[in-house]
Design an enzyme around this catalytic site. Structure first.
Site, PDB file in Angstrom:
ATOM      1  N   SER A  44       0.880  -1.182   0.000  1.00  0.00           N
ATOM      2  CA  SER A  44       0.000   0.000   0.000  1.00  0.00           C
ATOM      3  C   SER A  44       0.910   1.221   0.000  1.00  0.00           C
ATOM      4  CB  SER A  44      -0.909  -0.006   1.230  1.00  0.00           C
ATOM      5  OG  SER A  44      -0.144  -0.025   2.417  1.00  0.00           O
ATOM      6  N   HIS A 160      -2.895  -5.523   3.099  1.00  0.00           N
ATOM      7  CA  HIS A 160      -1.896  -6.526   3.471  1.00  0.00           C
ATOM      8  C   HIS A 160      -2.485  -7.909   3.743  1.00  0.00           C
ATOM      9  CE1 HIS A 160       1.136  -3.270   4.981  1.00  0.00           C
ATOM     10  NE2 HIS A 160       0.908  -3.228   3.699  1.00  0.00           N
ATOM     11  N   GLU A 169      -3.722  -2.350  10.153  1.00  0.00           N
ATOM     12  CA  GLU A 169      -2.976  -2.937  11.263  1.00  0.00           C
ATOM     13  C   GLU A 169      -3.598  -2.591  12.614  1.00  0.00           C
ATOM     14  OE1 GLU A 169       0.978  -1.386  10.955  1.00  0.00           O
ATOM     15  OE2 GLU A 169       1.219  -2.030   8.882  1.00  0.00           O
ATOM     16  N   GLU A 209       2.926  -9.167   7.164  1.00  0.00           N
ATOM     17  CA  GLU A 209       3.799  -8.667   8.220  1.00  0.00           C
ATOM     18  C   GLU A 209       3.817  -9.562   9.457  1.00  0.00           C
ATOM     19  OE1 GLU A 209       2.924  -4.534   8.793  1.00  0.00           O
ATOM     20  OE2 GLU A 209       3.406  -4.045   6.710  1.00  0.00           O
ATOM     21  N   ASP A 246      -2.856   1.285  12.410  1.00  0.00           N
ATOM     22  CA  ASP A 246      -2.616   1.935  11.121  1.00  0.00           C
ATOM     23  C   ASP A 246      -3.897   1.773  10.320  1.00  0.00           C
ATOM     24  OD1 ASP A 246      -1.905   2.815   8.633  1.00  0.00           O
ATOM     25  OD2 ASP A 246      -0.422   1.252   8.246  1.00  0.00           O
ATOM     26  N   GLU A 291      -2.276   5.864  12.951  1.00  0.00           N
ATOM     27  CA  GLU A 291      -1.512   6.183  11.735  1.00  0.00           C
ATOM     28  C   GLU A 291      -2.431   6.314  10.525  1.00  0.00           C
ATOM     29  OE1 GLU A 291       1.584   3.690   8.945  1.00  0.00           O
ATOM     30  OE2 GLU A 291       1.619   3.323  11.097  1.00  0.00           O
ATOM     31  N   ASP A 318       2.048   8.575   7.417  1.00  0.00           N
ATOM     32  CA  ASP A 318       2.855   7.647   6.614  1.00  0.00           C
ATOM     33  C   ASP A 318       2.679   8.013   5.142  1.00  0.00           C
ATOM     34  OD1 ASP A 318       4.079   5.534   5.327  1.00  0.00           O
ATOM     35  OD2 ASP A 318       2.580   4.043   5.892  1.00  0.00           O
ATOM     36  N   LYS A 343      10.128   5.714   6.326  1.00  0.00           N
ATOM     37  CA  LYS A 343      10.407   4.551   5.488  1.00  0.00           C
ATOM     38  C   LYS A 343      11.471   4.935   4.473  1.00  0.00           C
ATOM     39  CE  LYS A 343       5.798   2.418   5.804  1.00  0.00           C
ATOM     40  NZ  LYS A 343       4.506   2.221   5.091  1.00  0.00           N
ATOM     41  N   HIS A 371       9.490  -0.626   8.724  1.00  0.00           N
ATOM     42  CA  HIS A 371       9.721  -1.599   7.661  1.00  0.00           C
ATOM     43  C   HIS A 371       8.739  -1.348   6.528  1.00  0.00           C
ATOM     44  CE1 HIS A 371       6.323  -4.400   9.330  1.00  0.00           C
ATOM     45  NE2 HIS A 371       5.964  -3.142   9.258  1.00  0.00           N
ATOM     46  N   LYS A 394       8.537   0.278  13.944  1.00  0.00           N
ATOM     47  CA  LYS A 394       7.411  -0.518  13.459  1.00  0.00           C
ATOM     48  C   LYS A 394       7.983  -1.558  12.503  1.00  0.00           C
ATOM     49  CE  LYS A 394       3.198   0.058  10.730  1.00  0.00           C
ATOM     50  NZ  LYS A 394       2.423   1.024   9.948  1.00  0.00           N
TER      51      LYS A 394
END
Length: 420
Positions: A44, A160, A169, A209, A246, A291, A318, A343, A371, A394
């Site tokens: 994403s 994800h 998340e 993840e 997130d 997030e 993010d 990131k 990550h 994270k």
């Protein structure tokens, strides 16, 4: 010629944690010091991220990176050969200048970043220092080195995990002082969560993840499960282990209608309605971080959230900031968040990443080094988080070696910092 002169730079195609190609790069110095870095890849991705160069065509279903590898081996390597590897800022600057595009679309951010990271790692080997110590010698970080608090993604959703849950998340955030205790508490809670899910008839397969991806009815059920798991693991929710999420709301946003579609729940929210829902989460659950709560270009939504939610938790950008100092500068000026997710491959060089971290720290923003969903065994982010004094890291759940490697590296750094 200096012993830190670059003797060779060699890139190659390797696989990431999803079995897709990515770029690895090995830098060797005249001293004989050598190191290889691998670049992660996101699923994403934000619209404003630097470009990850892919080959197209049929090979690897279009996801090959031989063009990026060729750019390193045929263009970047000859130019940098013989230069002093300790001059990281200058070398990164030269690669960016050679590329000449705003989003690194000529060489690919994956090409440039592979060289940037391998340079830093080779220099650390030459200096006979852990990477985090070497990074502090290379860059003038404003914060002292410290061990970050892990935000552990134990329930996966969104892009994800096949939209098993609307938010991407749901995380547990151990609050202990020692890294060993934080990771132990996270691992214990993760295993208790597995038992809970199994007892309730949910699947315990894991997403990209390493977190579980059960088909839950709503986000609140996810939080309830986490609170129950924390308690049954012998910890106190809020005091010992907090929660985070997130939302990855860009994935749900309908820009034309200006609404957020929670497709799994079958509900839609305006920005104002979504803000109220976040308030309810804050009241009911011990949430310390949220997030991407609004879409990457929903600046008004973000600005309205800070006075309402920002006193109780980190509001992390993010996709909103994409580790880009231009977007971060605007966010600071407009008070549109109070934290940033970092990131490396969103911006494409170590030096630019450090610039974003430093800008955030000077503005009083919390920093979380992250990550990507497509990871490798490379543990650079653990050292970067420590070196820069980031508040959070994270790096996924407590399964899959591509995630656990970062936690293991943090455990090693804790010992290094103690002089053991």
């Amino acid at each position: 010629m200096s012993t830190t002169a670059i003797k060779s730079i060699v890139a190659r195609e390797v696989l990431d944690s999803r079995g897709n190609p990515t770029v690895a790069c090995r830098v060797t110095l005249k001293s004989g010091a050598t190191a290889e870095a691998m670049v992660p890849s996101g699923a994403s991705t934000g619209a404003h991220e630097a470009i990850e160069l892919r080959d197209g065509g049929n090979r690897y279903r279009g996801k090959g990176v031989l063009k990026a590898v060729k750019n390193v081996n045929n263009i970047i390597a000859p130019e940098l050969k013989g230069m002093d590897a300790t001059k990281q800022r200058a070398l990164d600057g030269l690669m960016i200048q050679m590329d000449g595009t705003k989003n690194k679309s000529k060489f690919g951010a994956n090409a440039i970043l592979s060289v940037s990271l391998a340079l830093a790692q080779a220099v650390a080997v030459h200096r006979r220092m852990p990477l985090w110590k070497s990074l502090r010698k290379t860059y003038s970080f404003s914060h002292k080195p410290s061990l970050p608090v892990p935000t552990m993604n134990v329930l996966n959703g969104g892009e994800h995990a096949g939209w098993s849950l609307d938010v991407q998340e749901c995380m547990i955030v151990p609050q202990m002082k020692k890294m060993t205790d934080r990771i132990r508490a996270g691992a214990e809670t993760f295993h208790v969560l597995a038992k809970l899910l199994k007892a309730k008839g949910y699947a315990t397969t894991v997403g990209d993840e390493g977190g579980f991806a059960p088909k839950l009815k709503n986000v609140e059920e996810a939080f309830e499960l986490l609170v129950q798991a924390i308690r049954e693991a012998g910890y106190q929710p809020g005091k010992d282990i907090a929660l985070a999420s997130d939302v990855a709301s860009t994935e749900m946003y309908d820009a034309n209608k200006q609404i957020y579609n929670f497709r799994t729940e079958g509900k839609s929210f305006t920005a104002a309605e979504l803000l109220k829902r976040y308030q309810e989460w804050q009241k009911k659950y011990p949430i310390v971080s949220l997030e991407d709560i609004f879409a990457e270009d929903d600046w008004e939504g973000w600005k309205k959230s800070v006075p309402v939610l920002g006193k109780k938790c980190a509001l992390v950008g993010d996709d909103f900031f994409v580790t880009n100092v231009e977007r971060l500068s605007r966010g600071i000026k407009e008070k549109a968040a109070n934290a940033i997710l970092i990131k490396l491959n969103q911006i494409g060089s170590l030096t630019e990443t450090v610039a974003a971290i430093e800008m955030a720290h000077k503005a009083g923003f919390a920093v979380s080094v992250s990550h990507r969903s497509g990871e490798t065994a490379d543990t650079t982010i653990a050292d970067l988080a420590v070196a820069s004094g980031a508040a959070y890291i994270k790096t996924g759940s407590l399964s899959r070696s591509d995630r656990v490697e970062k936690y293991n590296r943090l455990l090693a750094i804790e010992m290094e910092m103690a002089g053991k």
